[in-house]
Design a protein around this motif. Structure first.
Motif, PDB file in Angstrom:
ATOM      1  N   ILE A 322       3.663  58.300  77.854  1.00  0.00           N
ATOM      2  CA  ILE A 322       5.272  57.745  78.262  1.00  0.00           C
ATOM      3  C   ILE A 322       5.162  56.761  78.984  1.00  0.00           C
ATOM      4  O   ILE A 322       5.769  55.701  78.884  1.00  0.00           O
ATOM      5  N   GLN A 323       4.356  56.796  80.151  1.00  0.00           N
ATOM      6  CA  GLN A 323       4.242  55.636  81.011  1.00  0.00           C
ATOM      7  C   GLN A 323       4.047  54.389  80.384  1.00  0.00           C
ATOM      8  O   GLN A 323       4.605  53.169  80.798  1.00  0.00           O
ATOM      9  N   ASN A 324       2.827  54.332  79.542  1.00  0.00           N
ATOM     10  CA  ASN A 324       2.486  53.109  78.890  1.00  0.00           C
ATOM     11  C   ASN A 324       3.507  52.688  77.946  1.00  0.00           C
ATOM     12  O   ASN A 324       3.688  51.441  77.593  1.00  0.00           O
ATOM     13  N   TYR A 325       4.335  53.621  77.219  1.00  0.00           N
ATOM     14  CA  TYR A 325       5.258  53.171  76.257  1.00  0.00           C
ATOM     15  C   TYR A 325       6.347  52.557  76.955  1.00  0.00           C
ATOM     16  O   TYR A 325       6.909  51.430  76.575  1.00  0.00           O
ATOM     17  N   ILE A 326       6.612  52.976  78.073  1.00  0.00           N
ATOM     18  CA  ILE A 326       7.675  52.186  79.081  1.00  0.00           C
ATOM     19  C   ILE A 326       7.147  50.724  79.389  1.00  0.00           C
ATOM     20  O   ILE A 326       8.172  49.870  79.150  1.00  0.00           O
ATOM     21  N   ARG A 327       5.949  50.672  79.929  1.00  0.00           N
ATOM     22  CA  ARG A 327       5.481  49.355  80.558  1.00  0.00           C
ATOM     23  C   ARG A 327       5.499  48.556  79.405  1.00  0.00           C
ATOM     24  O   ARG A 327       5.491  47.085  79.719  1.00  0.00           O
ATOM     25  N   THR A 328       5.189  48.777  78.127  1.00  0.00           N
ATOM     26  CA  THR A 328       5.016  47.848  77.151  1.00  0.00           C
ATOM     27  C   THR A 328       6.322  47.864  76.161  1.00  0.00           C
ATOM     28  O   THR A 328       6.381  47.153  75.131  1.00  0.00           O
ATOM     29  N   PHE A 329       7.518  48.438  76.589  1.00  0.00           N
ATOM     30  CA  PHE A 329       8.702  48.060  76.173  1.00  0.00           C
ATOM     31  C   PHE A 329       8.875  48.827  74.717  1.00  0.00           C
ATOM     32  O   PHE A 329       9.722  48.477  73.831  1.00  0.00           O
ATOM     33  N   GLN A 330       7.985  49.929  74.455  1.00  0.00           N
ATOM     34  CA  GLN A 330       8.093  50.727  73.317  1.00  0.00           C
ATOM     35  C   GLN A 330       9.139  51.913  73.738  1.00  0.00           C
ATOM     36  O   GLN A 330       8.612  53.040  73.816  1.00  0.00           O
ATOM     37  N   TRP A 331      10.329  51.537  74.012  1.00  0.00           N
ATOM     38  CA  TRP A 331      11.272  52.362  74.474  1.00  0.00           C
ATOM     39  C   TRP A 331      11.623  53.714  73.562  1.00  0.00           C
ATOM     40  O   TRP A 331      11.736  54.660  74.204  1.00  0.00           O
ATOM     41  N   GLU A 332      11.922  53.462  72.439  1.00  0.00           N
ATOM     42  CA  GLU A 332      12.253  54.422  71.554  1.00  0.00           C
ATOM     43  C   GLU A 332      11.209  55.483  71.430  1.00  0.00           C
ATOM     44  O   GLU A 332      11.348  56.686  71.404  1.00  0.00           O
ATOM     45  N   LYS A 333       9.829  55.116  71.469  1.00  0.00           N
ATOM     46  CA  LYS A 333       8.911  56.002  71.253  1.00  0.00           C
ATOM     47  C   LYS A 333       8.621  56.784  72.682  1.00  0.00           C
ATOM     48  O   LYS A 333       8.512  58.295  72.796  1.00  0.00           O
ATOM     49  N   ASP A 346      15.181  59.456  80.044  1.00  0.00           N
ATOM     50  CA  ASP A 346      15.801  58.414  81.141  1.00  0.00           C
ATOM     51  C   ASP A 346      17.213  57.567  80.587  1.00  0.00           C
ATOM     52  O   ASP A 346      17.162  57.017  79.704  1.00  0.00           O
ATOM     53  N   GLY A 347      18.093  57.893  81.422  1.00  0.00           N
ATOM     54  CA  GLY A 347      19.221  57.541  80.946  1.00  0.00           C
ATOM     55  C   GLY A 347      19.619  55.961  81.210  1.00  0.00           C
ATOM     56  O   GLY A 347      19.984  55.333  80.116  1.00  0.00           O
ATOM     57  N   THR A 348      18.636  55.281  81.959  1.00  0.00           N
ATOM     58  CA  THR A 348      18.540  53.849  81.868  1.00  0.00           C
ATOM     59  C   THR A 348      18.087  53.361  80.517  1.00  0.00           C
ATOM     60  O   THR A 348      18.620  52.144  80.166  1.00  0.00           O
ATOM     61  N   ILE A 349      16.725  53.795  80.217  1.00  0.00           N
ATOM     62  CA  ILE A 349      16.215  53.333  78.982  1.00  0.00           C
ATOM     63  C   ILE A 349      17.192  53.764  78.043  1.00  0.00           C
ATOM     64  O   ILE A 349      17.392  52.873  76.852  1.00  0.00           O
ATOM     65  N   GLU A 350      17.724  55.110  77.734  1.00  0.00           N
ATOM     66  CA  GLU A 350      18.391  55.513  76.749  1.00  0.00           C
ATOM     67  C   GLU A 350      19.856  54.559  76.344  1.00  0.00           C
ATOM     68  O   GLU A 350      20.120  54.044  75.300  1.00  0.00           O
ATOM     69  N   HIS A 361      29.903  52.059  73.944  1.00  0.00           N
ATOM     70  CA  HIS A 361      30.532  53.378  74.793  1.00  0.00           C
ATOM     71  C   HIS A 361      29.396  54.617  75.269  1.00  0.00           C
ATOM     72  O   HIS A 361      29.242  54.945  76.170  1.00  0.00           O
ATOM     73  N   GLU A 362      28.309  54.516  74.041  1.00  0.00           N
ATOM     74  CA  GLU A 362      27.448  55.455  74.457  1.00  0.00           C
ATOM     75  C   GLU A 362      26.283  54.891  75.537  1.00  0.00           C
ATOM     76  O   GLU A 362      25.881  55.882  76.323  1.00  0.00           O
ATOM     77  N   ALA A 363      26.277  53.738  75.419  1.00  0.00           N
ATOM     78  CA  ALA A 363      25.586  52.882  76.454  1.00  0.00           C
ATOM     79  C   ALA A 363      25.956  53.186  77.774  1.00  0.00           C
ATOM     80  O   ALA A 363      25.464  53.538  79.022  1.00  0.00           O
ATOM     81  N   ILE A 364      27.442  53.018  77.910  1.00  0.00           N
ATOM     82  CA  ILE A 364      28.172  53.184  79.222  1.00  0.00           C
ATOM     83  C   ILE A 364      27.778  54.539  79.751  1.00  0.00           C
ATOM     84  O   ILE A 364      27.612  54.827  80.894  1.00  0.00           O
ATOM     85  N   ARG A 365      27.966  55.543  78.914  1.00  0.00           N
ATOM     86  CA  ARG A 365      28.038  57.055  79.413  1.00  0.00           C
ATOM     87  C   ARG A 365      26.561  57.215  79.806  1.00  0.00           C
ATOM     88  O   ARG A 365      26.343  57.828  80.909  1.00  0.00           O
ATOM     89  N   SER A 366      25.595  56.875  78.991  1.00  0.00           N
ATOM     90  CA  SER A 366      24.136  56.706  79.527  1.00  0.00           C
ATOM     91  C   SER A 366      23.775  56.395  80.932  1.00  0.00           C
ATOM     92  O   SER A 366      23.231  56.776  81.625  1.00  0.00           O
TER      93      SER A 366
END
Length: 400
Positions: A322-333, A346-350, A361-366
Protein backbone atom coordinates in the motif's frame (compact mmCIF):
# COMPACT_ATOMS: atom_id res chain seq x y z
CA UNK A 1 -3.30 3.82 -35.94
CA UNK A 2 -5.18 6.95 -34.89
CA UNK A 3 -3.84 9.52 -32.46
CA UNK A 4 -5.36 12.32 -30.36
CA UNK A 5 -3.00 15.07 -29.20
CA UNK A 6 -3.80 16.74 -25.88
CA UNK A 7 -1.18 19.46 -25.65
CA UNK A 8 -0.16 21.94 -23.00
CA UNK A 9 -0.87 24.91 -25.23
CA UNK A 10 -1.42 26.04 -28.79
CA UNK A 11 -0.20 24.27 -31.92
CA UNK A 12 2.41 27.01 -32.42
CA UNK A 13 3.92 26.20 -29.00
CA UNK A 14 3.71 22.41 -29.36
CA UNK A 15 7.23 21.00 -29.00
CA UNK A 16 6.73 17.43 -30.21
CA UNK A 17 5.95 18.13 -33.88
CA UNK A 18 8.78 15.93 -35.18
CA UNK A 19 7.69 13.03 -33.00
CA UNK A 20 4.21 13.36 -34.49
CA UNK A 21 5.75 13.14 -37.96
CA UNK A 22 7.46 9.89 -36.92
CA UNK A 23 4.37 8.20 -35.50
CA UNK A 24 4.09 4.73 -37.04
CA UNK A 25 1.13 3.74 -39.24
CA UNK A 26 -0.56 7.13 -39.12
CA UNK A 27 -4.17 6.67 -40.15
CA UNK A 28 -5.23 9.95 -38.63
CA UNK A 29 -4.03 12.52 -36.12
CA UNK A 30 -6.34 14.92 -34.26
CA UNK A 31 -5.15 17.93 -32.31
CA UNK A 32 -7.41 19.19 -29.52
CA UNK A 33 -7.30 22.92 -30.03
CA UNK A 34 -7.04 25.62 -32.65
CA UNK A 35 -5.08 25.22 -35.91
CA UNK A 36 -5.29 27.19 -39.14
CA UNK A 37 -6.36 25.43 -42.32
CA UNK A 38 -2.81 25.76 -43.65
CA UNK A 39 -1.33 24.18 -40.51
CA UNK A 40 -3.75 21.28 -40.75
CA UNK A 41 -2.94 20.69 -44.42
CA UNK A 42 0.84 21.01 -44.05
CA UNK A 43 0.99 18.69 -41.01
CA UNK A 44 -1.79 16.30 -42.09
CA UNK A 45 -3.50 16.86 -38.73
CA UNK A 46 -7.16 17.61 -38.07
CA UNK A 47 -8.04 20.19 -35.43
CA UNK A 48 -10.82 19.26 -33.01
CA UNK A 49 -12.33 21.60 -30.44
CA UNK A 50 -11.62 20.47 -26.89
CA UNK A 51 -15.35 20.18 -26.28
CA UNK A 52 -15.73 17.82 -29.26
CA UNK A 53 -13.13 15.18 -28.43
CA UNK A 54 -15.83 12.98 -26.91
CA UNK A 55 -17.33 12.55 -30.38
CA UNK A 56 -14.30 10.46 -31.43
CA UNK A 57 -14.37 6.66 -31.18
CA UNK A 58 -11.59 6.54 -28.63
CA UNK A 59 -11.23 2.74 -28.74
CA UNK A 60 -9.38 3.39 -32.01
CA UNK A 61 -7.09 6.08 -30.61
CA UNK A 62 -3.85 6.47 -28.71
CA UNK A 63 -3.80 9.70 -26.68
CA UNK A 64 -0.55 11.68 -26.51
CA UNK A 65 -0.94 14.01 -23.53
CA UNK A 66 1.60 16.61 -22.42
CA UNK A 67 -0.17 18.37 -19.55
CA UNK A 68 -1.30 16.69 -16.32
CA UNK A 69 -4.34 18.95 -16.28
CA UNK A 70 -5.93 16.85 -19.03
CA UNK A 71 -6.11 13.94 -16.60
CA UNK A 72 -9.89 14.08 -16.04
CA UNK A 73 -10.44 13.88 -19.82
CA UNK A 74 -7.88 11.09 -20.15
CA UNK A 75 -9.69 9.01 -17.54
CA UNK A 76 -13.16 9.60 -18.97
CA UNK A 77 -12.26 9.13 -22.65
CA UNK A 78 -11.02 5.57 -22.06
CA UNK A 79 -8.81 5.52 -25.15
CA UNK A 80 -7.11 2.36 -26.35
CA UNK A 81 -3.75 3.61 -25.03
CA UNK A 82 -2.32 6.64 -23.25
CA UNK A 83 1.16 8.07 -23.80
CA UNK A 84 2.17 10.63 -21.16
CA UNK A 85 4.75 13.18 -22.33
CA UNK A 86 5.91 14.38 -18.93
CA UNK A 87 7.55 17.77 -18.62
CA UNK A 88 9.16 19.94 -15.98
CA UNK A 89 6.80 22.35 -14.28
CA UNK A 90 6.33 25.58 -16.29
CA UNK A 91 7.25 28.81 -14.52
CA UNK A 92 3.65 30.00 -14.35
CA UNK A 93 2.31 26.84 -12.64
CA UNK A 94 2.40 25.73 -9.00
CA UNK A 95 5.13 23.10 -8.82
CA UNK A 96 3.57 20.97 -6.07
CA UNK A 97 0.28 20.76 -8.00
CA UNK A 98 1.96 20.08 -11.34
CA UNK A 99 4.20 17.35 -9.88
CA UNK A 100 1.35 15.63 -8.06
CA UNK A 101 -0.91 15.39 -11.11
CA UNK A 102 2.02 14.53 -13.38
CA UNK A 103 2.66 11.60 -11.04
CA UNK A 104 -0.98 10.52 -11.30
CA UNK A 105 -0.89 10.88 -15.10
CA UNK A 106 2.29 8.82 -15.33
CA UNK A 107 0.74 6.07 -13.23
CA UNK A 108 -2.27 5.88 -15.58
CA UNK A 109 -0.26 5.90 -18.82
CA UNK A 110 0.62 2.85 -20.89
CA UNK A 111 3.86 4.56 -21.89
CA UNK A 112 5.73 7.47 -20.29
CA UNK A 113 8.13 9.58 -22.36
CA UNK A 114 10.06 12.67 -21.33
CA UNK A 115 12.81 15.00 -22.52
CA UNK A 116 14.03 15.46 -18.93
CA UNK A 117 16.65 12.96 -17.81
CA UNK A 118 15.77 13.65 -14.18
CA UNK A 119 12.12 12.76 -14.81
CA UNK A 120 13.25 9.75 -16.86
CA UNK A 121 15.25 8.36 -13.94
CA UNK A 122 12.51 9.15 -11.42
CA UNK A 123 9.88 7.43 -13.55
CA UNK A 124 12.15 4.44 -14.19
CA UNK A 125 12.21 3.90 -10.42
CA UNK A 126 8.39 4.05 -10.28
CA UNK A 127 7.15 1.99 -13.19
CA UNK A 128 7.83 -0.08 -16.31
CA UNK A 129 7.92 1.35 -19.81
CA UNK A 130 9.68 4.75 -19.67
CA UNK A 131 11.32 6.38 -22.70
CA UNK A 132 13.90 9.18 -22.65
CA UNK A 133 13.38 11.58 -25.57
CA UNK A 134 17.00 12.63 -25.74
CA UNK A 135 20.44 11.24 -26.37
CA UNK A 136 24.07 12.00 -26.96
CA UNK A 137 24.76 9.91 -30.05
CA UNK A 138 25.58 11.97 -33.14
CA UNK A 139 25.24 9.26 -35.76
CA UNK A 140 21.99 8.16 -37.38
CA UNK A 141 20.38 4.98 -36.13
CA UNK A 142 18.35 4.35 -39.26
CA UNK A 143 15.96 6.00 -41.66
CA UNK A 144 12.28 5.79 -42.52
CA UNK A 145 9.92 7.14 -45.15
CA UNK A 146 6.78 8.91 -43.95
CA UNK A 147 4.76 9.62 -47.06
CA UNK A 148 7.25 11.02 -49.55
CA UNK A 149 9.70 12.32 -46.93
CA UNK A 150 12.85 10.56 -45.75
CA UNK A 151 13.75 10.90 -42.06
CA UNK A 152 17.12 10.01 -40.56
CA UNK A 153 16.49 8.84 -37.01
CA UNK A 154 18.31 9.32 -33.74
CA UNK A 155 18.57 6.47 -31.23
CA UNK A 156 15.60 7.67 -29.19
CA UNK A 157 13.46 8.27 -32.29
CA UNK A 158 13.95 4.64 -33.31
CA UNK A 159 12.92 3.57 -29.80
CA UNK A 160 9.94 5.99 -29.88
CA UNK A 161 8.61 4.24 -32.95
CA UNK A 162 9.21 0.78 -31.45
CA UNK A 163 7.50 1.74 -28.19
CA UNK A 164 4.40 3.14 -29.95
CA UNK A 165 4.14 0.15 -32.28
CA UNK A 166 4.49 -2.19 -29.33
CA UNK A 167 1.32 -0.76 -27.80
CA UNK A 168 -0.84 -1.86 -30.70
CA UNK A 169 0.52 -5.09 -32.01
CA UNK A 170 2.26 -8.31 -31.14
CA UNK A 171 5.90 -7.63 -31.68
CA UNK A 172 9.21 -9.42 -31.44
CA UNK A 173 10.34 -6.39 -29.43
CA UNK A 174 8.83 -6.54 -25.95
CA UNK A 175 8.65 -3.43 -23.75
CA UNK A 176 11.50 -4.83 -21.67
CA UNK A 177 13.66 -5.01 -24.82
CA UNK A 178 13.40 -1.38 -25.88
CA UNK A 179 13.67 -0.21 -22.27
CA UNK A 180 16.87 -2.21 -21.83
CA UNK A 181 18.29 -0.91 -25.11
CA UNK A 182 17.94 2.68 -23.93
CA UNK A 183 19.31 1.98 -20.44
CA UNK A 184 22.34 0.36 -22.04
CA UNK A 185 22.84 3.38 -24.31
CA UNK A 186 22.70 5.73 -21.32
CA UNK A 187 25.03 3.53 -19.25
CA UNK A 188 27.56 3.34 -22.10
CA UNK A 189 27.45 7.11 -22.52
CA UNK A 190 28.15 7.85 -18.85
CA UNK A 191 30.83 5.17 -18.60
CA UNK A 192 32.60 6.86 -21.51
CA UNK A 193 32.18 10.22 -19.79
CA UNK A 194 33.76 8.83 -16.61
CA UNK A 195 36.95 8.26 -18.59
CA UNK A 196 36.82 11.81 -19.98
CA UNK A 197 35.81 13.48 -16.69
CA UNK A 198 37.35 11.27 -13.98
CA UNK A 199 37.01 13.91 -11.24
CA UNK A 200 33.28 14.57 -11.71
CA UNK A 201 31.22 12.71 -9.06
CA UNK A 202 27.88 13.32 -10.80
CA UNK A 203 29.03 11.52 -13.95
CA UNK A 204 30.11 8.46 -11.95
CA UNK A 205 26.84 8.53 -10.00
CA UNK A 206 24.77 8.55 -13.19
CA UNK A 207 26.81 5.66 -14.59
CA UNK A 208 26.09 3.76 -11.37
CA UNK A 209 22.38 4.63 -11.60
CA UNK A 210 21.96 3.21 -15.10
CA UNK A 211 24.00 0.10 -14.30
CA UNK A 212 21.81 -0.41 -11.21
CA UNK A 213 18.65 -0.22 -13.31
CA UNK A 214 20.20 -2.85 -15.58
CA UNK A 215 20.93 -5.07 -12.57
CA UNK A 216 24.68 -4.90 -13.21
CA UNK A 217 26.86 -5.26 -10.08
CA UNK A 218 29.53 -3.06 -11.74
CA UNK A 219 27.34 -0.20 -10.48
CA UNK A 220 29.10 -0.67 -7.14
CA UNK A 221 32.46 0.38 -8.59
CA UNK A 222 31.14 3.59 -10.18
CA UNK A 223 29.20 4.50 -7.05
CA UNK A 224 32.34 3.98 -4.95
CA UNK A 225 34.23 6.37 -7.23
CA UNK A 226 31.46 8.94 -6.94
CA UNK A 227 31.31 8.60 -3.15
CA UNK A 228 35.07 8.98 -2.79
CA UNK A 229 35.02 12.15 -4.90
CA UNK A 230 32.13 13.56 -2.85
CA UNK A 231 34.09 12.96 0.37
CA UNK A 232 37.19 14.49 -1.22
CA UNK A 233 35.22 17.62 -2.11
CA UNK A 234 33.75 17.67 1.44
CA UNK A 235 30.10 17.22 0.48
CA UNK A 236 28.94 16.19 3.95
CA UNK A 237 25.45 15.00 2.96
CA UNK A 238 26.76 12.21 0.72
CA UNK A 239 25.99 9.46 3.26
CA UNK A 240 22.31 9.83 2.46
CA UNK A 241 22.63 10.70 -1.21
CA UNK A 242 25.43 8.28 -2.12
CA UNK A 243 26.42 5.73 0.51
CA UNK A 244 22.81 4.60 1.08
CA UNK A 245 22.62 3.72 -2.62
CA UNK A 246 25.10 0.89 -1.92
CA UNK A 247 22.37 -0.88 0.05
CA UNK A 248 20.05 -0.92 -2.98
CA UNK A 249 22.80 -2.24 -5.27
CA UNK A 250 23.64 -5.00 -2.78
CA UNK A 251 19.93 -5.72 -2.38
CA UNK A 252 19.62 -6.29 -6.12
CA UNK A 253 22.91 -7.98 -6.94
CA UNK A 254 24.65 -9.03 -3.75
CA UNK A 255 24.52 -9.87 -0.05
CA UNK A 256 21.47 -8.80 1.99
CA UNK A 257 23.35 -8.72 5.29
CA UNK A 258 25.87 -6.31 3.79
CA UNK A 259 23.00 -4.25 2.34
CA UNK A 260 21.32 -3.92 5.75
CA UNK A 261 24.61 -2.91 7.34
CA UNK A 262 25.12 -0.27 4.68
CA UNK A 263 21.66 1.18 5.25
CA UNK A 264 22.18 1.15 9.04
CA UNK A 265 25.30 3.33 8.67
CA UNK A 266 23.12 6.02 7.07
CA UNK A 267 20.30 5.82 9.65
CA UNK A 268 20.43 9.00 11.74
CA UNK A 269 16.84 9.99 12.51
CA UNK A 270 14.56 8.06 14.87
CA UNK A 271 12.47 6.88 11.92
CA UNK A 272 15.52 5.69 10.01
CA UNK A 273 16.78 3.81 13.06
CA UNK A 274 13.40 2.09 13.38
CA UNK A 275 13.62 1.13 9.71
CA UNK A 276 17.10 -0.30 10.26
CA UNK A 277 15.91 -2.31 13.27
CA UNK A 278 12.99 -3.66 11.29
CA UNK A 279 15.32 -4.70 8.45
CA UNK A 280 17.56 -6.55 10.89
CA UNK A 281 14.55 -8.30 12.41
CA UNK A 282 13.33 -9.52 9.02
CA UNK A 283 16.83 -10.59 8.07
CA UNK A 284 17.26 -12.68 11.22
CA UNK A 285 13.84 -14.30 10.78
CA UNK A 286 14.53 -15.22 7.16
CA UNK A 287 12.03 -12.82 5.56
CA UNK A 288 14.45 -11.96 2.81
CA UNK A 289 11.89 -10.70 0.29
CA UNK A 290 10.61 -8.13 2.79
CA UNK A 291 14.17 -7.00 3.42
CA UNK A 292 14.87 -6.63 -0.27
CA UNK A 293 11.60 -4.82 -1.00
CA UNK A 294 12.06 -2.37 1.88
CA UNK A 295 15.66 -1.62 0.88
CA UNK A 296 14.40 -0.72 -2.57
CA UNK A 297 11.66 1.53 -1.13
CA UNK A 298 14.14 3.28 1.16
CA UNK A 299 16.23 4.01 -1.94
CA UNK A 300 13.20 5.33 -3.90
CA UNK A 301 13.04 2.26 -6.17
CA UNK A 302 9.36 1.61 -5.59
CA UNK A 303 8.98 -0.23 -8.91
CA UNK A 304 11.33 -2.98 -7.70
CA UNK A 305 9.58 -3.07 -4.32
CA UNK A 306 6.15 -3.44 -5.96
CA UNK A 307 7.37 -6.32 -8.13
CA UNK A 308 8.44 -8.23 -5.01
CA UNK A 309 5.55 -7.36 -2.72
CA UNK A 310 2.86 -8.09 -5.31
CA UNK A 311 3.68 -11.79 -5.09
CA UNK A 312 3.59 -11.96 -1.27
CA UNK A 313 0.43 -12.76 0.70
CA UNK A 314 1.18 -11.74 4.29
CA UNK A 315 -0.58 -8.73 5.81
CA UNK A 316 2.82 -7.17 6.52
CA UNK A 317 3.74 -7.38 2.83
CA UNK A 318 0.37 -5.94 1.82
CA UNK A 319 0.79 -2.98 4.16
CA UNK A 320 4.16 -2.27 2.58
CA UNK A 321 2.60 -2.66 -0.85
CA UNK A 322 0.00 0.00 0.00
CA UNK A 323 2.82 2.41 0.90
CA UNK A 324 4.53 1.77 -2.41
CA UNK A 325 1.31 2.14 -4.38
CA UNK A 326 0.76 5.52 -2.73
CA UNK A 327 4.33 6.68 -3.42
CA UNK A 328 4.02 5.66 -7.09
CA UNK A 329 0.59 7.32 -7.47
CA UNK A 330 -1.19 4.00 -8.08
CA UNK A 331 -3.89 5.30 -5.79
CA UNK A 332 -6.82 3.22 -6.92
CA UNK A 333 -4.83 0.05 -6.26
CA UNK A 334 -3.85 1.43 -2.86
CA UNK A 335 -7.49 2.17 -1.93
CA UNK A 336 -8.66 -1.26 -3.04
CA UNK A 337 -6.00 -3.04 -1.00
CA UNK A 338 -6.54 -0.70 1.95
CA UNK A 339 -10.28 -1.47 1.93
CA UNK A 340 -9.64 -5.23 1.83
CA UNK A 341 -7.03 -5.13 4.56
CA UNK A 342 -8.29 -2.44 6.93
CA UNK A 343 -11.94 -1.91 6.05
CA UNK A 344 -11.41 1.83 5.49
CA UNK A 345 -9.59 4.09 3.07
CA UNK A 346 -7.53 7.28 3.07
CA UNK A 347 -10.08 10.07 2.56
CA UNK A 348 -7.60 12.47 0.97
CA UNK A 349 -6.64 9.95 -1.69
CA UNK A 350 -10.26 8.86 -2.15
CA UNK A 351 -11.32 12.49 -2.62
CA UNK A 352 -8.66 13.08 -5.27
CA UNK A 353 -9.80 9.98 -7.19
CA UNK A 354 -13.42 11.18 -7.03
CA UNK A 355 -12.36 14.60 -8.29
CA UNK A 356 -10.45 13.18 -11.26
CA UNK A 357 -13.46 11.09 -12.25
CA UNK A 358 -15.73 14.14 -12.19
CA UNK A 359 -17.46 13.24 -8.92
CA UNK A 360 -17.12 16.67 -7.32
CA UNK A 361 -19.63 16.25 -4.47
CA UNK A 362 -18.18 12.89 -3.47
CA UNK A 363 -14.70 14.48 -3.52
CA UNK A 364 -15.81 17.26 -1.15
CA UNK A 365 -17.42 14.71 1.19
CA UNK A 366 -14.23 12.61 1.28
CA UNK A 367 -12.09 15.68 1.94
CA UNK A 368 -14.37 16.77 4.79
CA UNK A 369 -14.27 13.29 6.30
CA UNK A 370 -10.49 13.20 5.99
CA UNK A 371 -10.22 16.57 7.74
CA UNK A 372 -12.22 15.33 10.73
CA UNK A 373 -13.05 17.76 13.51
CA UNK A 374 -9.86 19.80 13.22
CA UNK A 375 -11.07 22.11 10.47
CA UNK A 376 -8.26 20.93 8.20
CA UNK A 377 -10.49 20.63 5.12
CA UNK A 378 -9.54 24.06 3.77
CA UNK A 379 -6.15 23.01 2.26
CA UNK A 380 -7.87 20.10 0.47
CA UNK A 381 -10.68 22.26 -0.86
CA UNK A 382 -8.15 24.92 -1.82
CA UNK A 383 -6.23 22.32 -3.84
CA UNK A 384 -9.44 21.41 -5.63
CA UNK A 385 -9.94 25.07 -6.57
CA UNK A 386 -6.30 25.34 -7.69
CA UNK A 387 -6.73 22.30 -9.96
CA UNK A 388 -9.95 23.62 -11.49
CA UNK A 389 -8.30 26.97 -12.21
CA UNK A 390 -5.27 25.24 -13.77
CA UNK A 391 -7.59 23.27 -16.07
CA UNK A 392 -9.32 26.48 -17.15
CA UNK A 393 -5.96 28.10 -17.97
CA UNK A 394 -4.99 25.05 -20.00
CA UNK A 395 -8.19 25.17 -22.06
CA UNK A 396 -7.72 28.90 -22.75
CA UNK A 397 -4.16 28.29 -24.01
CA UNK A 398 -5.22 25.35 -26.19
CA UNK A 399 -8.11 27.16 -27.81
CA UNK A 400 -6.00 30.25 -28.37
Amino acid sequence: MKYLILSGGSWEDYEYKRLLELLPNREGVCFAGRMTSEQQTNNQIRAVAAADIYSLNMKQYTILVSSPYWLTEVLSLQAAYVVALLERCPEDEKKWLWDKYSGLLGAKADLVATRSERIYLEQSLRREGVLYLGGDQQESYGATFQGDRLYFLTDYEVLWRKAIMNLWQDSTISPADWVTIQLELRADYYISMCAKLPSQPVVHYLAASYLYLLGDSVANRYLAQSFELMVLYEYLDCLHSHFRFFSAIEGKTGDLETAVQQYTITAFTAEEKRDAERLRGWLHSGQYELVRAELFRLNDDEAAAVRILSSLTTSEAKLLLIQNYIRTFQWEKALELQQDLEGSVDGTIEGTIHLLHGRRHEAIRSFLNAAGQDNQAWPLLSEMADLEEAVKRLKRRVEG
